[in-house]
Design an enzyme around this catalytic site. Structure first.
Site, PDB file in Angstrom:
ATOM      1  N   ASN A  20       0.797  -1.131  -0.154  1.00  0.00           N
ATOM      2  CA  ASN A  20       0.262   0.157  -0.388  1.00  0.00           C
ATOM      3  C   ASN A  20       0.576   0.900  -0.357  1.00  0.00           C
ATOM      4  O   ASN A  20       0.244   2.412  -0.715  1.00  0.00           O
ATOM      5  CB  ASN A  20      -0.617  -0.001   1.674  1.00  0.00           C
ATOM      6  CG  ASN A  20      -1.637  -0.739   0.997  1.00  0.00           C
ATOM      7  OD1 ASN A  20      -2.623  -0.585  -0.080  1.00  0.00           O
ATOM      8  ND2 ASN A  20      -2.489  -2.189   1.732  1.00  0.00           N
ATOM      9  N   LYS A  90       0.217  -2.159  14.775  1.00  0.00           N
ATOM     10  CA  LYS A  90      -0.099  -1.496  16.764  1.00  0.00           C
ATOM     11  C   LYS A  90      -1.418  -0.189  16.995  1.00  0.00           C
ATOM     12  O   LYS A  90      -2.080   0.110  15.993  1.00  0.00           O
ATOM     13  CB  LYS A  90       1.364  -1.069  16.928  1.00  0.00           C
ATOM     14  CG  LYS A  90       2.407  -1.714  16.660  1.00  0.00           C
ATOM     15  CD  LYS A  90       2.195  -2.598  17.838  1.00  0.00           C
ATOM     16  CE  LYS A  90       3.150  -4.084  18.059  1.00  0.00           C
ATOM     17  NZ  LYS A  90       2.938  -4.863  19.427  1.00  0.00           N
ATOM     18  N   LEU A  91      -2.317  -0.196  18.068  1.00  0.00           N
ATOM     19  CA  LEU A  91      -2.594   0.900  18.201  1.00  0.00           C
ATOM     20  C   LEU A  91      -2.223   2.043  18.493  1.00  0.00           C
ATOM     21  O   LEU A  91      -1.013   2.554  19.285  1.00  0.00           O
ATOM     22  CB  LEU A  91      -3.282   0.103  20.032  1.00  0.00           C
ATOM     23  CG  LEU A  91      -4.599   0.903  19.860  1.00  0.00           C
ATOM     24  CD1 LEU A  91      -6.152   0.965  19.150  1.00  0.00           C
ATOM     25  CD2 LEU A  91      -5.373   0.561  21.674  1.00  0.00           C
ATOM     26  N   ASN A 106      -6.754   5.024   7.780  1.00  0.00           N
ATOM     27  CA  ASN A 106      -6.384   3.524   8.827  1.00  0.00           C
ATOM     28  C   ASN A 106      -6.820   2.716   6.883  1.00  0.00           C
ATOM     29  O   ASN A 106      -7.711   2.971   6.533  1.00  0.00           O
ATOM     30  CB  ASN A 106      -6.390   2.806   9.448  1.00  0.00           C
ATOM     31  CG  ASN A 106      -6.335   1.305   8.981  1.00  0.00           C
ATOM     32  OD1 ASN A 106      -5.187   1.078   8.923  1.00  0.00           O
ATOM     33  ND2 ASN A 106      -7.252   0.733   9.927  1.00  0.00           N
ATOM     34  N   HIS A 108      -7.871  -1.042   5.909  1.00  0.00           N
ATOM     35  CA  HIS A 108      -8.530  -2.013   6.722  1.00  0.00           C
ATOM     36  C   HIS A 108      -8.642  -2.618   5.748  1.00  0.00           C
ATOM     37  O   HIS A 108      -9.945  -2.850   4.563  1.00  0.00           O
ATOM     38  CB  HIS A 108      -9.867  -1.717   7.572  1.00  0.00           C
ATOM     39  CG  HIS A 108     -10.001  -3.117   8.279  1.00  0.00           C
ATOM     40  ND1 HIS A 108      -9.369  -4.041   9.078  1.00  0.00           N
ATOM     41  CD2 HIS A 108     -11.350  -4.271   8.012  1.00  0.00           C
ATOM     42  CE1 HIS A 108      -9.614  -4.895   9.588  1.00  0.00           C
ATOM     43  NE2 HIS A 108     -10.467  -5.212   8.529  1.00  0.00           N
ATOM     44  N   GLU A 178      -7.375  -2.115  -2.810  1.00  0.00           N
ATOM     45  CA  GLU A 178      -6.744  -1.541  -1.282  1.00  0.00           C
ATOM     46  C   GLU A 178      -5.964  -0.663  -2.127  1.00  0.00           C
ATOM     47  O   GLU A 178      -5.565   1.101  -2.062  1.00  0.00           O
ATOM     48  CB  GLU A 178      -5.767  -1.827  -1.171  1.00  0.00           C
ATOM     49  CG  GLU A 178      -6.921  -3.409   0.307  1.00  0.00           C
ATOM     50  CD  GLU A 178      -6.224  -3.434   1.502  1.00  0.00           C
ATOM     51  OE1 GLU A 178      -5.086  -2.876   2.264  1.00  0.00           O
ATOM     52  OE2 GLU A 178      -6.177  -4.410   1.326  1.00  0.00           O
TER      53      GLU A 178
HETATM   54  C1  GRF Z   1      -3.685  -4.109   3.841  1.00  0.00           C
HETATM   55  O1  GRF Z   1      -4.147  -5.297   3.859  1.00  0.00           O
HETATM   56  C2  GRF Z   1      -3.797  -3.341   4.642  1.00  0.00           C
HETATM   57  O2  GRF Z   1      -5.696  -3.413   4.412  1.00  0.00           O
HETATM   58  C3  GRF Z   1      -3.975  -4.416   5.691  1.00  0.00           C
HETATM   59  O3  GRF Z   1      -2.897  -4.737   6.045  1.00  0.00           O
HETATM   60  C4  GRF Z   1      -2.391  -5.242   5.158  1.00  0.00           C
HETATM   61  C5  GRF Z   1      -0.518  -4.613   4.438  1.00  0.00           C
HETATM   62  O4  GRF Z   1      -0.176  -4.758   3.833  1.00  0.00           O
HETATM   63  N1  GRF Z   1      -3.865  -3.382   7.175  1.00  0.00           N
HETATM   64  P1  GRF Z   1       0.513  -4.244   2.698  1.00  0.00           P
HETATM   65  O5  GRF Z   1       2.053  -4.008   3.568  1.00  0.00           O
HETATM   66  O6  GRF Z   1       0.007  -2.532   2.912  1.00  0.00           O
HETATM   67  O7  GRF Z   1       1.511  -4.913   1.210  1.00  0.00           O
END
Ligand code: GRF
Length: 194
Positions: A20, A90-91, A106, A108, A178
């Site tokens: 991401n 982490k929180l 964030n 998800h 994503e």
């Molecule tokens: C993604 O699926 C994101 O939604 C989740 O953790 C994963 C991270 O993937 N929170 P990357 O490290 O961006 O490849």
């Protein structure tokens, strides 16, 4: 002073491979007006693949010694204007959430509010989606508040659940979504902030 707008400084928090983060770096590079730039990548893990991606892109990195210490995280966030949690496990301490209210997001890998909350990460999310029998999954970008995966939703992208999906095949489909959704939201927020 030229009066030219400076790109919004985006800090990205990561724990994992950083695909991401990569999508964000690529999109910001390609964006002509460049409303935002990644100013720092922060990780709770020294071995996060995302750190290598940041270094390759010439972006400063910080590894946190103690991710629950608000002062350490606030110092690392420094002059960031927008904070993106991209696979950060982490929180975020409440004092940091308060400092960046409506400026911390964030991503998800499911359609929140379903399939979120403590323990809902990685393949577990996709296993739960498959076990529930729903026909659709997707990705959600939301503002961060004091609970895991509970802040106001900004945008979602939907993908079908296909017959024969495993957590891995579904995860791959969601991850692709994503990579489109996150840069879109960041660019949109940056334009509004600048
Ligand atoms: C993604 O699926 C994101 O939604 C989740 O953790 C994963 C991270 O993937 N929170 P990357 O490290 O961006 O490849």
């Amino acid at each position: 002073m030229t009066g030219e707008k400076q790109p919004v400084r985006v800090a990205v928090l990561v724990s994992g491979g950083g695909t991401n983060l990569q999508a964000l770096l690529d999109a910001l590079d390609d964006s002509p007006a460049r409303p935002a730039r990644v100013s720092r990548v922060i990780s709770n893990r020294t071995d996060a693949g995302a750190l290598a991606r940041a270094r390759r892109a010439g972006i400063p990195t910080t590894v946190l010694h103690n991710s629950s210490d608000p002062n350490e995280l606030l110092a690392a966030l420094d002059d960031a204007e927008l904070v993106v949690l991209a696979g950060y496990m982490k929180l975020v301490p409440p004092a940091v959430v308060a400092r960046f209210r409506r400026r911390m997001i964030n991503i998800h890998p499911a359609l929140l509010p379903a399939f979120g909350g403590p323990g809902m990460y990685g393949q577990r999310v996709h296993a739960a989606v498959l076990a529930s029998g729903v026909k659709e999954s997707g990705a959600t970008v939301h503002y961060v508040d004091d609970e895991f995966d509970r802040g106001p939703i900004i945008a979602q992208a939907r993908v079908p659940v296909e017959p024969g999906d495993t957590p891995a095949t579904l995860a791959a489909r969601v991850l692709e979504a994503e990579h489109e959704l996150l840069p879109k939201v960041v660019l949109d927020l940056a334009r509004r902030l600048s």
